[in-house]
Scaffold this active site. Structure first.
Site, PDB file in Angstrom:
ATOM      1  N   ASP A 352      -0.121  -2.620   1.491  1.00 46.23           N
ATOM      2  CA  ASP A 352      -1.083  -1.649   2.220  1.00 46.23           C
ATOM      3  C   ASP A 352      -1.225  -2.383   3.682  1.00 46.23           C
ATOM      4  O   ASP A 352      -1.061  -3.617   3.611  1.00 46.23           O
ATOM      5  CB  ASP A 352      -2.076  -1.638   1.323  1.00 46.23           C
ATOM      6  N   GLU A 389       3.411  -0.658   4.560  1.00 44.79           N
ATOM      7  CA  GLU A 389       2.938   0.704   5.099  1.00 44.79           C
ATOM      8  C   GLU A 389       2.971   0.083   6.572  1.00 44.79           C
ATOM      9  O   GLU A 389       2.203  -0.816   6.991  1.00 44.79           O
ATOM     10  CB  GLU A 389       1.671   0.835   4.481  1.00 44.79           C
TER      11      GLU A 389
END
Length: 639
Positions: A352, A389
């Site tokens: 993330d 990401e």
């Protein structure tokens, strides 16, 4: 019968007065680089392709061993089998972990440079050079993988007994509450964080046969670790699966069920921050001398501390702490290692906010921590897929020493979406989005794709996680205002562009046609609501993607770029695929696409994927039939 129409122009506008320049082509694929995955000390054969009529006097391969440039003459050979192109060949020794190269071409009395960003009449920077990685081990299973992304709370409720109950707890000032399956999610309120529909891991396991039948063979699961929100990016325990998702046993069961179907899965982790109620942070709040206090940055204890983008419930982790690094990735029992081991045996990780990880003002440790994570993950499982990401330029993290790939927003999804519709830009502090003019031109999309491919090694480009929708963006069908023709076009490009395609759950059945509905809505399990034609389109393209050598291993070359049409080819020695993407609203008349720049011989017969229509190349042109808005995929095998 193909009507006679003016020949379509090829794409290289600056050189269009010299069509033979359009034929100059090289990529990092195996047709041009042998071996494609060399070891240090190996000799690598480099090939460049040109047309037979190009008045080329000389081509030099330019490398830069240990920082000093070296020129190697390339030798020409005619393609004896087809007589349609000339191959220029040179060998170079791979002496560095990352070798960069480009070509100096003396043609018709003019000197050009050809690099990863194309043909130039000026000297490009080294940053645009082609790249070869030595001793790079790509996850072998990625090449024929199709991912299916699942937001667990919204996919399927396999065990209602583990559901969150109304008022079970309060988080960020809002009480948890259960919602009826299929009700529209709340939008525009923090209360949406703590509304739950009951989706869980048993629900995913129960529906694996449907995913398998679709053709997807790998799952990407949004966070499953214990947390208080439905998105679970506010993790409170990195070593336990949330009981409301079924707990650790349910992840073991999912792993076993996937193995039985020869499927894989990757987990989503949040190493950048944790939830405000994580015991690490609660201990640090209570006592500034607590052992875990060094995991965080307090500006003024206990009121002022570093957060992710100012969100008080998401506490930034401080990687200056050696102890934290050991717990998260470096230590023998770290989080990253733990879930790669049996009985969970995850096949990789999605990181993330990888662009922000371990970056905090003067402390810019992102690359150091990223490389450390890679070492730990690859030591545990060399075949694990490590994906980050990043909505922006991730090229510094994609040079073989950090991530295997990233969610390819800037390098794929944003250019494609900007070509299909006018994208909004959201500026902090403004209530209304800024809409920057018209849709992108075809040339702008192609140039953007090219720039992002040029910045990374080809083997990494082939591992990029390509997508058209995700949990963080509106579904593409919503952006397109329900236009399924344009959606089918986008899906065709998704499955034929270099990289690893990913489906966001429900996109394949037409979920999300309504604007204003969150992309995190519940999956529909009532087949009467499914767009079966769309699902069949997905299945057809997935079958092709998983069986075509040209799509798994082939090169990429744009053959036509006009205002509303894009034609590109994926090619190996024995297979060529032509993809035609047409966004126009009126029927496109039949016409001719020049394929001499792609070195496609006369007489090669192509078959269209859906209609099974056949056409053959004649006099260096592909006769493209008339078509309406959408995409066609043409295949030639055993060339």
């Amino acid at each position: 019968m193909i009507q006679s129409n003016p020949v379509f122009l090829s794409m290289n506008a600056p050189f269009s007065q010299k069509p033979y320049l359009d034929s100059i082509h090289h990529s990092g694929s195996s047709r041009y680089v042998t071996p494609i995955a060399p070891h240090l000390g190996d000799e690598v054969r480099i090939q460049l392709r040109t047309s037979l009529d190009a008045p080329i006097h000389r081509i030099l391969l330019r490398t830069c061993p240990d920082g000093e440039q070296l020129y190697t003459p390339m030798q020409p050979t005619t393609d004896e089998g087809t007589g349609v192109c000339r191959w220029w060949t040179a060998s170079m020794k791979v002496s560095m972990p990352l070798t960069c190269y480009r070509f100096m071409i003396v043609c018709d009395g003019v000197t050009y440079w050809y690099s990863g960003s194309g043909l130039h009449s000026y000297t490009p920077t080294d940053a645009e050079d082609f790249r070869i990685l030595a001793d790079f081990q790509a996850p072998a299973w990625i090449r024929n993988s199709v991912f299916y992304q699942i937001f667990p709370d919204r996919f399927a409720d396999g065990d209602p007994s583990n559901n969150v109950q109304d008022g079970e707890y309060e988080y960020a000032g809002f009480p948890a509450r259960i919602r009826r399956w299929g009700e529209p999610p709340t939008t525009g309120s923090r209360a949406a964080m703590v509304e739950f529909y009951g989706g869980d891991l048993p629900g995913i396991t129960a529906h694996l046969d449907i995913i398998d039948e679709l053709g997807a063979n790998a799952l990407y699961l949004n966070p499953v670790f214990t947390a208080f929100s439905n998105h679970r990016y506010d993790v409170t325990d990195y070593f336990s699966v949330d009981p409301h998702l079924g707990g650790n046993k349910s992840l073991m069961d999912l792993r076993q069920a996937l193995t039985e179907r020869e499927m894989r899965y990757i987990l989503d982790i949040v190493p950048n921050h944790c939830g405000v109620l994580h015991p690490w942070f609660q201990a640090a709040l209570a006592d500034p001398e607590a052992p875990t206090a060094e995991y965080f940055t307090f500006h003024k204890h206990p009121e002022e501390y570093e957060t992710w983008l100012g969100v008080r419930s998401l506490i930034k982790l401080n990687y200056r702490s050696t102890t934290l690094r050991n717990v998260i990735y470096a230590g023998p029992d770290s989080v990253f290692r733990h879930w790669l081991r049996p009985p969970y045996s995850a096949d990789g990780w999605r990181i993330d906010v990888a662009n922000m990880l371990a970056r905090q003002g003067a402390d810019q440790m992102g690359m150091e921590v990223g490389r450390g994570i890679r070492r730990a993950v690859k030591e545990e499982n060399p075949q694990a897929y490590l994906m980050g990401e990043n909505f922006f330029d991730a090229s510094n993290q994609l040079q073989g020493d950090c991530w295997d790939g990233v969610m390819n927003y800037s390098g794929f999804e944003i250019p494609l979406g900007s070509w299909l519709y006018r994208r909004n830009v959201y500026v902090p502090g403004q209530s209304q989005p800024f809409v920057p003019g018209k849709r992108w031109t075809t040339e702008a999309m192609v140039s953007s794709w090219s720039a992002f491919r040029a910045a990374i090694p080809w083997v990494i480009a082939c591992q990029q996680f390509n997508l058209i929708s995700s949990h963080d963006t509106p579904r593409l069908l919503s952006f397109l205002r329900g236009n399924r023709s344009l959606l089918r076009l986008a899906v065709a490009v998704l499955f034929t562009y270099p990289g690893v395609p990913s489906i966001y759950y429900g996109d394949e059945i037409g979920l999300g046609a309504d604007q204003g509905i969150s992309s995190r809505q519940c999956m529909s399990w009532e087949p009467s609501t499914w767009d079966m034609d769309l699902r069949e389109w997905y299945k057809t393209l997935i079958r092709l993607r998983r069986t075509s050598h040209a799509l798994m291993d082939g090169g990429f070359q744009v053959l036509l770029s006009d205002p509303d049409t894009l034609v590109y080819q994926r090619d190996t020695d024995d297979e060529i695929i032509l993809v035609v993407a047409f966004r126009g609203e009126q029927t496109r008349p039949s016409g001719l696409v020049p394929v001499i720049p792609g070195a496609i011989p006369n007489g090669v017969m192509f078959e269209e994927l859906v209609t099974h229509q056949h056409v053959s190349v004649t006099n260096g042109f592909f006769p493209l039939p008339a078509m309406s808005q959408g995409a066609q995929v043409w295949i030639a095998r055993n060339i």
